[in-house]
Write a protein that holds these residues in place. Structure first.
Motif, PDB file in Angstrom:
ATOM      1  N   LEU A  52       0.837  -1.201   0.000  1.00 45.78           N
ATOM      2  CA  LEU A  52       0.000   0.000   0.000  1.00 45.78           C
ATOM      3  C   LEU A  52       0.878   1.260   0.000  1.00 45.78           C
ATOM      4  CD1 LEU A  52      -2.804   1.322   0.277  1.00 45.78           C
ATOM      5  CD2 LEU A  52      -2.630   0.965   2.727  1.00 45.78           C
ATOM      6  N   GLU A  56       1.141   4.213  -2.895  1.00 46.03           N
ATOM      7  CA  GLU A  56       1.000   5.646  -2.620  1.00 46.03           C
ATOM      8  C   GLU A  56       2.234   6.427  -3.064  1.00 46.03           C
ATOM      9  OE1 GLU A  56      -2.127   5.800   1.058  1.00 46.03           O
ATOM     10  OE2 GLU A  56      -0.020   5.550   1.575  1.00 46.03           O
ATOM     11  N   ARG A  98      -3.814   0.744  -4.908  1.00 47.29           N
ATOM     12  CA  ARG A  98      -3.969   1.289  -3.558  1.00 47.29           C
ATOM     13  C   ARG A  98      -5.361   1.027  -3.015  1.00 47.29           C
ATOM     14  NH1 ARG A  98      -4.796   7.382  -3.283  1.00 47.29           N
ATOM     15  NH2 ARG A  98      -6.750   6.597  -4.105  1.00 47.29           N
TER      16      ARG A  98
END
Length: 139
Positions: A52, A56, A98
């Motif tokens: 994740l 990002e 994401r």
């Protein structure tokens, strides 16, 4: 890929939820997951969190690159248009990644509860009663 200056909201929320669930910092949990072969759920959660964070960072990097490519000082030709399209595609892929990771990790975390701390002085169970003496039989 450059490190982001600030934490991203989605990964920060997931970090807080993991830390609250396990009662330790994410760095400690990652070290534990790496050193404990049977910590599969913990390893899966910390791995999902790392993925994740990478998504990002990819969004931030590609967005910055897109801003550079579309700055008012730059002329947009055929080559630049291809780079702009590539950045937009990479942003779309990273956003989808994401969002999927955040949804799945949040669902796993929602299904988990922190176990209560063990009682520091557990009461000893009562000893079993001694068997009653058998009546004697005499003839």
């Amino acid at each position: 890929m450059p490190q982001p200056n600030t934490a991203h909201p989605v990964s920060e929320i997931i970090t807080q939820r993991i830390e609250a669930l396990f009662g330790q910092s994410l760095a400690e949990l990652e070290a534990l997951a790496d050193s404990t072969p049977d910590a599969t759920l913990l390893a899966a959660l910390t791995g999902s969190h790392s993925d994740l964070v990478l998504a990002e960072r990819t969004i931030a990097f590609q967005l910055e690159r897109l801003r550079e490519l579309t700055s008012p000082e730059r002329e947009i030709g055929r080559l630049a248009a291809g780079h702009i399209l590539d950045c937009a595609r990479r942003i779309a892929e990273a956003v989808a990644t994401r969002d999927a990771l955040a949804k799945n990790t949040a669902a796993v975390l929602a299904g988990l509860r922190r176990a209560p701390a063990p009682d520091p002085d557990p009461a000893m169970p009562p000893a079993p009663a001694a068997p009653a003496p058998a009546p004697s039989r005499t003839h």
